[in-house]
Design a protein around this motif. Structure first.
Motif, mmCIF file in Angstrom:
data_model
loop_
_atom_site.group_PDB
_atom_site.id
_atom_site.type_symbol
_atom_site.label_atom_id
_atom_site.label_comp_id
_atom_site.label_asym_id
_atom_site.label_seq_id
_atom_site.Cartn_x
_atom_site.Cartn_y
_atom_site.Cartn_z
ATOM 1 N N LEU B 89 0.854 -1.185 0.000
ATOM 2 C CA LEU B 89 0.000 0.000 0.000
ATOM 3 C C LEU B 89 0.886 1.229 0.000
ATOM 4 N N THR B 90 0.605 2.180 -0.879
ATOM 5 C CA THR B 90 1.390 3.412 -0.864
ATOM 6 C C THR B 90 0.447 4.555 -0.518
ATOM 7 N N SER B 91 0.903 5.428 0.400
ATOM 8 C CA SER B 91 0.013 6.495 0.848
ATOM 9 C C SER B 91 0.769 7.816 0.932
ATOM 10 N N GLN B 92 0.100 8.797 1.547
ATOM 11 C CA GLN B 92 0.727 10.103 1.715
ATOM 12 C C GLN B 92 1.810 10.064 2.780
ATOM 13 N N LYS B 93 1.747 9.044 3.638
ATOM 14 C CA LYS B 93 2.708 8.979 4.738
ATOM 15 C C LYS B 93 3.837 7.998 4.465
ATOM 16 N N GLY B 94 3.559 6.950 3.703
ATOM 17 C CA GLY B 94 4.627 5.978 3.456
ATOM 18 C C GLY B 94 4.155 4.728 2.757
ATOM 19 N N ILE B 95 4.927 3.678 2.950
ATOM 20 C CA ILE B 95 4.701 2.415 2.252
ATOM 21 C C ILE B 95 4.486 1.313 3.282
ATOM 22 N N PHE B 123 3.802 11.907 -1.423
ATOM 23 C CA PHE B 123 3.136 10.597 -1.412
ATOM 24 C C PHE B 123 4.013 9.578 -2.109
ATOM 25 N N ALA B 124 3.649 8.301 -1.969
ATOM 26 C CA ALA B 124 4.296 7.224 -2.703
ATOM 27 C C ALA B 124 3.276 6.673 -3.690
ATOM 28 N N ARG B 125 3.720 6.317 -4.873
ATOM 29 C CA ARG B 125 2.807 5.772 -5.892
ATOM 30 C C ARG B 125 3.653 5.038 -6.920
ATOM 31 N N GLY B 126 3.144 3.916 -7.426
ATOM 32 C CA GLY B 126 3.886 3.107 -8.395
ATOM 33 C C GLY B 126 4.519 1.941 -7.680
ATOM 34 N N SER B 140 6.614 10.884 -4.864
ATOM 35 C CA SER B 140 6.226 12.145 -5.498
ATOM 36 C C SER B 140 7.425 13.021 -5.856
ATOM 37 N N THR B 141 8.610 12.694 -5.347
ATOM 38 C CA THR B 141 9.786 13.485 -5.718
ATOM 39 C C THR B 141 10.421 12.931 -6.987
ATOM 40 N N GLY B 142 9.928 11.752 -7.427
ATOM 41 C CA GLY B 142 10.523 11.123 -8.603
ATOM 42 C C GLY B 142 11.480 10.000 -8.234
ATOM 43 N N SER B 143 11.762 9.840 -6.951
ATOM 44 C CA SER B 143 12.663 8.743 -6.550
ATOM 45 C C SER B 143 11.967 7.405 -6.674
ATOM 46 N N VAL B 144 12.765 6.383 -6.985
ATOM 47 C CA VAL B 144 12.250 5.013 -6.985
ATOM 48 C C VAL B 144 12.979 4.284 -5.869
ATOM 49 N N LEU B 145 12.233 3.775 -4.898
ATOM 50 C CA LEU B 145 12.833 3.054 -3.774
ATOM 51 C C LEU B 145 12.873 1.574 -4.114
ATOM 52 N N VAL B 146 14.042 0.975 -3.937
ATOM 53 C CA VAL B 146 14.190 -0.458 -4.225
ATOM 54 C C VAL B 146 14.321 -1.191 -2.898
ATOM 55 N N PHE B 147 13.389 -2.077 -2.608
ATOM 56 C CA PHE B 147 13.415 -2.848 -1.366
ATOM 57 C C PHE B 147 13.847 -4.270 -1.652
ATOM 58 N N ASP B 148 14.690 -4.771 -0.777
ATOM 59 C CA ASP B 148 15.186 -6.130 -0.880
ATOM 60 C C ASP B 148 14.297 -6.988 0.019
ATOM 61 N N VAL B 149 13.670 -8.009 -0.548
ATOM 62 C CA VAL B 149 12.699 -8.788 0.227
ATOM 63 C C VAL B 149 13.198 -10.219 0.417
ATOM 64 N N PRO B 150 13.385 -10.637 1.667
ATOM 65 C CA PRO B 150 13.836 -12.024 1.884
ATOM 66 C C PRO B 150 12.694 -12.999 1.614
ATOM 67 N N ALA B 151 13.048 -14.291 1.483
ATOM 68 C CA ALA B 151 12.032 -15.293 1.155
ATOM 69 C C ALA B 151 10.949 -15.415 2.223
ATOM 70 N N GLU B 163 17.461 7.741 -8.616
ATOM 71 C CA GLU B 163 17.057 9.134 -8.838
ATOM 72 C C GLU B 163 17.269 9.528 -10.283
ATOM 73 N N GLU B 164 16.279 9.259 -11.105
ATOM 74 C CA GLU B 164 16.349 9.693 -12.496
ATOM 75 C C GLU B 164 15.206 10.628 -12.840
ATOM 76 N N HIS B 165 14.053 10.335 -12.248
ATOM 77 C CA HIS B 165 12.869 11.146 -12.523
ATOM 78 C C HIS B 165 12.887 12.410 -11.685
ATOM 79 N N LYS B 166 12.321 13.505 -12.263
ATOM 80 C CA LYS B 166 12.227 14.754 -11.513
ATOM 81 C C LYS B 166 10.786 15.061 -11.135
ATOM 82 N N GLU B 167 9.860 14.361 -11.758
ATOM 83 C CA GLU B 167 8.431 14.588 -11.513
ATOM 84 C C GLU B 167 7.862 13.398 -10.749
ATOM 85 N N PRO B 168 6.680 13.566 -10.124
ATOM 86 C CA PRO B 168 6.111 12.440 -9.369
ATOM 87 C C PRO B 168 5.933 11.183 -10.219
#
Lengths: 390, 336
Positions: B89-95, B123-126, B140-151, B163-168
């Motif tokens: 879930l992505t919201s205005q506060k976090g993930i 916000f977070a979206r995508g 919303s800053t354009g950053s893409v967060l990559v999370f490492d998920v264990p099994a 950090e490549e995007h400048k728009e949300p």
């Protein structure tokens, strides 16, 4: 979501309110045998409109409004409009105020939903502004306030991207979610169905910047077009109209946001036949609102800009009824379903103990659980100080 | 080509948000899960394939210790990884990340929210699951967060910020064909229409940037190296991901596109927009010319509804589901 939504919500709802009040004030029975009294009523109508518009565009109030912030709760916004509607010698009973608010919100919901592009919400806002400007064209002092607001709107909103406007639109649509009040004028014009949902036509001009659906173009890796195909779009679309003006003057092109009322087209609302989901929706708004302080600040600025108006005579000549008869108005109040009550916060803009007590109670309502009593909270201190200064 | 089936009722209506429908097919249990976002609540429905059993659950956006929050949810989507499925879930506060049935929250990541609101919304979206162990989320800053998920378990960590995007960020998608030959693993899209194509790994590698000319891209999919993008102008464009070559441009809808989906086994493409229309297309790859062709197959008009979510319910595209603003149901269609 978008922190730029509140000014547009306020200005457009305010505009709709003025259209409705103007229509009702004109429609009030004018005794045929008293020409003099008819003139008096015309003057008073203008005075009522001027008073409300002056309050709406009060400098301090707008300063507060234009600050980046989350949208107000429905409760707080309704209270703001209650106060605004009473910023003159005009009086509205509870039932009429409820109906007025229903009409305003459904009208703006319709305009937001039907906007061809999200950016066109700004053109809708300019349509309202243009009409407001026309209401006060004979009063230079208010006119300059209105012009100042145009300038602010242009400064803040014209640089926004389409994506940002879509976010504003999505924020507004969440605010209007699950509202399906049936409005007579919409039903008659066939823009609303009998279930309260708006008609979305699959015909007419496409938005500016959009092509009529139907064409597929395929390209080679060198960029040459190698194939074209057409598909049936299932609608009846025509080319986009020219773009409306985003400046202080100019043709807006879009008709949404222009005055759809006239003396001969009275408006009624129907409360029945809406789904249970509207009750569900009120649950979303009961969570403690940490931004309530900003709402209180706005209310305070609004009250600070008001002179308390007392009707000079006790006869009900200045009460405006949004229903056809007094009996209908009374009936509407009694029969209004529970889930549609707006839970208005009652505020008296008078210097007395009652006001402070009332405000204490309001602050208590906005309190998060477990906080100490209002008098010791810093949240309410500056508000109380403001009230003492009135 | 398709006919309407019985709708699934949901507890509250769908909000007008991009890609506002997520579907998870659980074959071993003959169930399909659906999620639809309503303001600060996610409606989850699990539907048995025989159409006899439906069960509902609602999730609220949380923020750390506070029990309930009025923070609005931007998107909810299942991330399917080889070892586990997570609901994000992505919201205005976090993930927030939950076990796939929404029963337990396993991870919370807070966004930097300023004390007083700023002009730029936060916000977070995508949301996209990439390869074996990554979940990528946009902001919303354009950053893409990559999370490492264990099994297993909740030891999820933020491994990288792209950090490549400048728009949300509006939407993200990972390669859905299942083919291991594809070089590109992820595509991200933003409000300016910019598309970034990535290869996953310890460090994600930017393969290409496809400019958007200031037309917002609200929905994106990646299939056999082809990027399918839906825009605010109602256009759909198909690009070769790694090279950025434009394969096709379609004047698909009369209003803003809200959702795209691809059925990976057949190459069917689903598009849905504010104009009330859902359209089904077919993508075919011609190896000789090294190009992709798109053919229109079907239209469905969901009367008086601004569609906000449309997804295929299975990998063949035999069935699809649709959500619309203010509608308290998930409308379903299956092939005739």
């Amino acid at each position: 979501m978008s922190s730029r939504t509140l000014p547009l919500l306020f200005i457009n709802l305010g505009g709709e309110m003025l259209y409705i009040l103007d229509q009702r004030l004109r429609a009030q029975n004018i005794p045929a045998d008293k020409a003099k009294k008819a003139d008096w009523l015309e003057e008073d109508r203008k005075r009522v409109m001027n008073d409300i518009i002056t309050t709406m565009f009060n400098k301090k109030f707008l300063e507060e409004l234009f600050k980046p912030q989350e949208l107000y709760s429905k409760k707080a916004l309704r209270t703001v409009f209650d106060r605004l509607a009473h910023a003159s010698i005009m009086r509205l009973n509870q039932a009429s105020m409820d109906k007025l608010y229903d009409l305003m919100t459904m009208a703006f919901k319709y305009q937001v939903l039907l906007c061809p592009r999200p950016k066109d919400i700004l053109l809708v806002s300019f349509n309202h502004m243009d009409a407001i400007k026309d209401f006060v064209r004979d009063t230079p002092s208010i006119l300059s306030q209105v012009d100042e607001t145009y300038r602010q709107l242009i400064e803040i909103y014209t640089p926004l991207s389409a994506g940002e406007f879509q976010l504003i639109r999505q924020t507004l649509l969440i605010f209007f979610q699950d509202m399906h009040i049936r409005v007579s004028i919409f039903l008659k014009d066939k823009v609303q169905n009998s279930n309260g949902r708006f008609v979305l036509p699959t015909s007419g001009p496409v938005p500016c910047g959009t092509q009529i659906p139907g064409l597929i173009r395929m390209f080679s890796c060198t960029g040459e077009e190698v194939k074209r195909a057409q598909f049936r779009n299932g609608g009846n679309y025509t080319s986009a109209l020219r773009e409306g003006s985003f400046e202080m003057f100019g043709e807006r092109v879009i008709k949404l946001g222009t005055n759809m009322y006239s003396v001969s087209r009275p408006v009624e609302t129907h409360m029945s036949g809406t789904s249970k989901n509207s009750a569900q929706h009120t649950k979303v708004n009961t969570a403690p609102n940490p931004l309530a302080k900003e709402e209180l600040n706005l209310l305070a600025k609004l009250m600070g800009g008001l002179e308390v108006q007392r009707p000079s005579n006790t006869d009900s000549g200045f009460r405006v009824n949004l229903f056809a008869t007094d009996e209908e108005e009374e009936e509407a109040l009694i029969s209004r379903p529970e889930e549609f009550s707006y839970e208005v916060i009652n505020i008296q803009a008078t210097k007395d103990k009652q006001a402070s007590a009332e405000l204490q109670k309001i602050m208590g309502e906005f309190q998060e659980a477990g906080e100490p009593a209002p008098s010791s909270s810093s949240k309410g201190d500056d508000l109380l100080a403001m009230m003492d200064g009135l | 080509m398709y006919h309407k089936e019985k709708s699934i009722q949901i507890k509250s209506s769908a909000s007008a948000l991009y890609n506002n429908l997520s579907v998870l097919r659980i074959a071993p249990r003959c169930l399909t899960y659906f999620t639809v976002v309503h303001a600060n609540v996610v409606n989850m429905v699990s539907a048995s394939w025989d159409g006899l059993n439906y069960s509902h659950r609602q999730l609220q956006s949380k923020e750390g210790n506070v029990a309930t929050s009025s923070s609005l949810i931007m998107q909810a989507a299942w991330c399917v990884l080889p070892s586990r499925d997570l609901l994000v879930l992505t919201s205005q506060k976090g993930i927030q990340m939950y076990e796939s049935d929404g029963s337990i929250m396993v991870y919370w990541h807070a966004l930097d929210t300023p004390e007083t609101p700023t002009a730029q919304a936060v916000f977070a979206r995508g949301i996209a699951a990439v390869r074996e162990k990554y979940i990528c989320v946009g902001t919303s800053t354009g950053s893409v967060l990559v999370f490492d998920v264990p099994a297993k378990g909740s030891n999820i960590t933020l491994s990288e910020v792209l950090e490549e995007h400048k728009e949300p960020i509006t939407d993200m998608a990972s390669e859905c064909s299942g083919s291991l030959e594809c070089i590109a693993d992820l595509v991200s899209a933003d409000d300016s229409g910019l598309l970034c194509v990535w290869k996953s790994g310890e460090d994600f590698q930017l393969l290409n940037k496809i400019p958007g000319f200031d037309v917002s891209c609200s929905s994106v999919k990646l299939w056999k190296g082809t990027v399918a993008a839906g825009y605010g102008t109602g256009q759909i464009r198909l690009y070769e991901g790694v090279t950025g070559i434009l394969y096709a441009e379609v004047n698909a809808h009369a209003r803003w596109i809200y959702s795209l989906d691809i059925a990976p086994f057949t190459g069917l493409l689903l598009s849905a927009a504010e104009d009330s229309l859902v359209r089904v297309w077919h993508l075919s790859l011609t190896p000789e010319t090294n190009s992709v062709e798109i053919e229109h197959m079907y239209n469905e008009c969901v009367t008086d509804t601004q569609i906000c979510g449309a997804k295929f319910c299975d990998g063949d595209g035999y069935a699809f589901a649709v959500t619309g603003y203010d509608l308290s149901e998930i409308i379903r269609y299956t092939q005739a």
